[in-house]
Design a protein around this motif. Structure first.
Motif, PDB file in Angstrom:
ATOM      1  N   SER A 124      68.883  45.732  55.461  1.00  0.00           N
ATOM      2  CA  SER A 124      68.530  44.327  55.272  1.00  0.00           C
ATOM      3  C   SER A 124      67.161  44.032  55.859  1.00  0.00           C
ATOM      4  CB  SER A 124      69.583  43.445  55.953  1.00  0.00           C
ATOM      5  OG  SER A 124      69.110  42.132  56.143  1.00  0.00           O
ATOM      6  N   SER A 167      76.496  38.689  67.769  1.00  0.00           N
ATOM      7  CA  SER A 167      76.322  38.643  69.226  1.00  0.00           C
ATOM      8  C   SER A 167      77.494  39.257  69.982  1.00  0.00           C
ATOM      9  CB  SER A 167      76.145  37.185  69.681  1.00  0.00           C
ATOM     10  OG  SER A 167      75.113  36.571  68.954  1.00  0.00           O
ATOM     11  N   VAL A 225      63.587  29.384  61.025  1.00  0.00           N
ATOM     12  CA  VAL A 225      63.961  28.738  59.771  1.00  0.00           C
ATOM     13  C   VAL A 225      63.370  27.339  59.622  1.00  0.00           C
ATOM     14  CG1 VAL A 225      66.109  30.040  59.563  1.00  0.00           C
ATOM     15  CG2 VAL A 225      66.140  27.808  60.693  1.00  0.00           C
ATOM     16  N   GLY A 266      76.271  29.714  64.345  1.00  0.00           N
ATOM     17  CA  GLY A 266      77.620  29.966  64.850  1.00  0.00           C
ATOM     18  C   GLY A 266      77.641  30.371  66.316  1.00  0.00           C
ATOM     19  N   GLY A 283      63.298  42.230  54.550  1.00  0.00           N
ATOM     20  CA  GLY A 283      61.966  42.643  54.117  1.00  0.00           C
ATOM     21  C   GLY A 283      61.766  42.888  52.640  1.00  0.00           C
ATOM     22  N   ALA A 284      62.857  42.802  51.826  1.00  0.00           N
ATOM     23  CA  ALA A 284      62.669  43.078  50.399  1.00  0.00           C
ATOM     24  C   ALA A 284      61.716  42.059  49.778  1.00  0.00           C
ATOM     25  CB  ALA A 284      64.013  43.033  49.671  1.00  0.00           C
ATOM     26  N   GLY A 327      78.944  34.844  61.723  1.00  0.00           N
ATOM     27  CA  GLY A 327      78.451  33.752  62.551  1.00  0.00           C
ATOM     28  C   GLY A 327      79.564  33.127  63.356  1.00  0.00           C
TER      29      GLY A 327
HETATM   30  O1  1PR Z   1      75.837  36.231  66.526  1.00  0.00           O
HETATM   31  O2  1PR Z   1      78.051  36.576  65.543  1.00  0.00           O
HETATM   32  O3  1PR Z   1      77.125  34.291  65.706  1.00  0.00           O
HETATM   33  O4  1PR Z   1      76.233  35.967  64.090  1.00  0.00           O
HETATM   34  C1  1PR Z   1      75.082  35.283  63.694  1.00  0.00           C
HETATM   35  C2  1PR Z   1      74.657  35.865  62.394  1.00  0.00           C
HETATM   36  O5  1PR Z   1      73.613  35.036  61.883  1.00  0.00           O
HETATM   37  C3  1PR Z   1      74.107  37.256  62.513  1.00  0.00           C
HETATM   38  O6  1PR Z   1      74.555  38.020  61.412  1.00  0.00           O
HETATM   39  C4  1PR Z   1      72.596  37.079  62.439  1.00  0.00           C
HETATM   40  O7  1PR Z   1      71.987  38.141  61.731  1.00  0.00           O
HETATM   41  C5  1PR Z   1      72.460  35.799  61.644  1.00  0.00           C
HETATM   42  N1  1PR Z   1      71.305  34.988  62.051  1.00  0.00           N
HETATM   43  C6  1PR Z   1      71.198  34.315  63.203  1.00  0.00           C
HETATM   44  N2  1PR Z   1      70.025  33.644  63.209  1.00  0.00           N
HETATM   45  C7  1PR Z   1      69.408  33.910  62.082  1.00  0.00           C
HETATM   46  C8  1PR Z   1      68.093  33.384  61.664  1.00  0.00           C
HETATM   47  O8  1PR Z   1      67.557  33.768  60.635  1.00  0.00           O
HETATM   48  N3  1PR Z   1      67.521  32.497  62.459  1.00  0.00           N
HETATM   49  N4  1PR Z   1      69.909  35.217  60.155  1.00  0.00           N
HETATM   50  C9  1PR Z   1      70.203  34.757  61.333  1.00  0.00           C
HETATM   51  C10 1PR Z   1      69.877  36.482  59.873  1.00  0.00           C
HETATM   52  C11 1PR Z   1      68.840  37.889  58.537  1.00  0.00           C
HETATM   53  C12 1PR Z   1      69.338  38.400  57.260  1.00  0.00           C
HETATM   54  C13 1PR Z   1      68.394  37.976  56.199  1.00  0.00           C
HETATM   55  C14 1PR Z   1      67.693  39.259  55.909  1.00  0.00           C
HETATM   56  C15 1PR Z   1      67.053  39.317  54.579  1.00  0.00           C
HETATM   57  N5  1PR Z   1      69.215  36.574  58.711  1.00  0.00           N
HETATM   58  O9  1PR Z   1      70.639  38.090  56.991  1.00  0.00           O
HETATM   59  O10 1PR Z   1      69.116  37.411  55.185  1.00  0.00           O
HETATM   60  O11 1PR Z   1      66.752  39.473  56.938  1.00  0.00           O
HETATM   61  O12 1PR Z   1      66.037  38.418  54.490  1.00  0.00           O
HETATM   62  P1  1PR Z   1      64.813  38.665  53.503  1.00  0.00           P
HETATM   63  O13 1PR Z   1      65.355  39.407  52.335  1.00  0.00           O
HETATM   64  O14 1PR Z   1      64.357  37.302  53.113  1.00  0.00           O
HETATM   65  O15 1PR Z   1      63.819  39.437  54.285  1.00  0.00           O
HETATM   66  P2  1PR Z   1      76.817  35.744  65.554  1.00  0.00           P
END
Ligand code: 1PR
Length: 523
Positions: free
Chosen positions: A473, A340, A239, A276, A475-476, A306
């Motif tokens: 979820s 996690s 990010v 989180g 990749g859209a 999270g």
């Molecule tokens: O492990 O219980 O603390 O939960 C952490 C949560 O945060 C999990 O749901 C994990 O998926 C999310 N997460 C952790 N790190 C990241 C990160 O991006 N660095 N994000 C993250 C997850 C993925 C999707 C995203 C889709 C669609 N993000 O939620 O929104 O991939 O994206 P797009 O349409 O732009 O491709 P815990």
């Protein structure tokens, strides 16, 4: 004097009724809370949003004397609206952890949906109704779907037909609403059905309706280096901007964006607190405020994830995952999502084959019901030459890997994709379903933020492996990606982030496209 604008609310403290409160306020009513059975008997109009499990609700109602007051109130034909469990409790009994006796006002037994005929349980999402008789709460306005989330249902019969005002079909006809005189109850959630008028929804008369596919907007939230809570978005989970400052990408403010997506027609909004895993979420008061403020104006389901796990703070104070989840529910979340911690739980379960009942997943689903627990999977593709190369379930790839590999397995990760674990997405999904998850949020690190479409191989694998709903979820990048995922897989919902944040395609366009392709959605 002022009683014309007061609603009495029966909240017996078993879960989140914040959204019902918000909806009542939104309609310009004041709320008076029931504290004693007398308050029920003195009410001008009573709303009873049932939450939690049938048995524990009946237990509380019986112990407090509210059960008796409710029966009197309803038998006297006073204005009443029951919601969800508030409908089920009116029946004779329920099979949920039972049989358990209900209030016995309406003939019939509440039973579980049968998932063996291909319908996923819990029944989550937007369905249209079939009208059995006129009822003012079903009158008026648009061609709306209403939001359901439940695993148990009451069935129409000759004995209760004088009560039934609408039914819904989900593999079988079940009771969607009842009305007799001034007594109303609905199995669906008017407060989550996106309507301005709370209970005014117009069912599609007689038209057959399937469960609509859902479009979900996701907000990855974290604190940036300046200490502000921002919506961010990763590229394969990274990010940070690739600049000298390396700052966290900032795509806007969580409450504002959630409100925007709701107006645009998103069927749900998810907040993921992506740091989180290392920061204690209840230390993160802004996140709770985001939920509180969002739920004031957003009348579709909210999920938050999270950091849902047990935690001991710097002062040695222990917080259970259940406390963390409860705080989220109280602040306006309808579902919580576990990442996690669910991976560790599933690993342990597959090793021992014993359900200890102690994990956050099991505890939260026991108390709040499995429809309130989402498991978020963050898998990464691992290419292999042959399925025999690994102990995990592989898929035959539609598109071969970089070295011509024809197969892959999907390795689960924890800590925001930072650490790979010895378990595949397939094994995890099946394990968490057995442990009480009500839904799966299926990400894919390889596809995240790429805009090249969902990982169809992965989503097919998982949505065919479980009988709980799967949210596709990652990749859209175009409206066609949404129709593709619904046509080629059994996903119940599709979630996207970047495409909405970058304002490339609004939610409405996605839905219009799906409709044009013959896929049922809520408009
Ligand atoms: O492990 O219980 O603390 O939960 C952490 C949560 O945060 C999990 O749901 C994990 O998926 C999310 N997460 C952790 N790190 C990241 C990160 O991006 N660095 N994000 C993250 C997850 C993925 C999707 C995203 C889709 C669609 N993000 O939620 O929104 O991939 O994206 P797009 O349409 O732009 O491709 P815990």
């Amino acid at each position: 004097s002022n009683s014309g604008s007061v609603v009495t609310l029966l909240d017996y403290g078993a879960g989140n009724v914040r959204s019902v409160r918000n909806a009542i306020h939104h309609l310009g009513y004041e709320i008076e809370d029931v504290r004693t059975p007398k308050d029920i008997l003195n009410a001008d109009r009573l709303i009873f949003p049932g939450v939690g499990a049938f048995a524990s609700a009946m237990d509380i109602l019986a112990k407090t004397g509210m059960a008796e007051a409710l029966c009197t109130y309803i038998k006297d034909d006073r204005p009443f609206l029951g919601i969800c469990l508030g409908l089920q409790l009116l029946f004779e009994s329920s099979e949920e952890n039972g049989p358990v006796n209900g209030l016995g006002l309406i003939p019939g037994v509440v039973g579980r949906f049968n998932s063996s005929n291909g319908f996923r349980v819990p029944h989550i999402g937007w369905n249209a109704l079939q009208i059995a008789k006129d009822s003012e709460i079903l009158d008026d306005i648009g061609d709306h779907h209403v939001y359901f989330v439940h695993s148990y249902r009451a069935m129409p019969s000759d004995d209760n037909k004088e009560w039934v005002s609408s039914t819904c079909n989900y593999g079988e006809d079940f009771i969607a609403s009842i009305k007799r005189g001034n007594v109303h109850a609905v199995q669906f959630h008017p407060e989550k059905s996106g309507g301005k008028k709370f209970v005014l929804v117009k069912p599609t008369h007689g038209k057959a309706s399937k469960l609509a596919k859902r479009v979900i907007a996701c907000l990855d939230v974290r604190t940036n280096d300046k200490g502000d809570l921002v919506v961010t978005k990763g590229d394969q989970y990274d990010v940070r901007e690739h600049t000298k400052e390396n700052e966290v990408r900032n795509l806007g403010k969580p409450v504002e964006l959630a409100g925007q997506y709701y107006k645009d027609g998103a069927d749900e909004v998810s907040f993921l607190n992506i740091t989180g895993f290392r920061d204690f979420p209840l230390g993160d008061l802004p996140m709770l405020q985001v939920l509180r403020r969002t739920s004031e104006n957003v009348f579709v389901p909210l999920t938050v994830g999270g950091g849902i796990r047990d935690f001991t703070d710097a002062n040695g104070r222990h917080y259970s995952s259940l406390e963390v989840a409860s705080e989220y529910f109280r602040s306006g979340a309808d579902k919580i999502s576990i990442g996690s911690d669910a991976v560790y739980t599933a690993e342990e379960y597959l090793k021992t084959k014993v359900k200890k009942g102690k994990s956050s997943l099991e505890q939260i689903s026991r108390v709040y019901g499995n429809q309130a627990v989402v498991v978020s999977i963050d898998p990464r593709r691992v290419y292999v030459k042959s399925p025999n190369d690994v102990q995990f379930k592989t898929v035959r790839l539609t598109k071969p890997g970089p070295n011509g590999e024809e197969y892959a397995w999907y390795q689960c990760t924890v800590s925001g994709g930072r650490e790979g674990r010895p378990i595949g997405a397939y094994e995890l999904a099946k394990a968490v379903e057995e442990l009480g998850a009500g839904e799966i949020l299926l990400n894919c690190i390889d596809c995240d933020g790429q805009g090249k479409g969902f990982d169809i191989d992965l989503i097919k694998l998982i949505s065919d492996a479980v009988s709980i709903p799967v949210i596709a979820s990652s990749g859209a990048g175009a409206v066609e990606h949404f129709s593709e995922v619904f046509m080629k897989t059994n996903a119940s919902a599709a979630l996207a982030a970047g495409i909405f944040h970058r304002k490339e395609v609004p939610v409405q366009s996605v839905k219009e496209h799906l409709l044009k392709e013959g896929i049922e959605v809520r408009i």
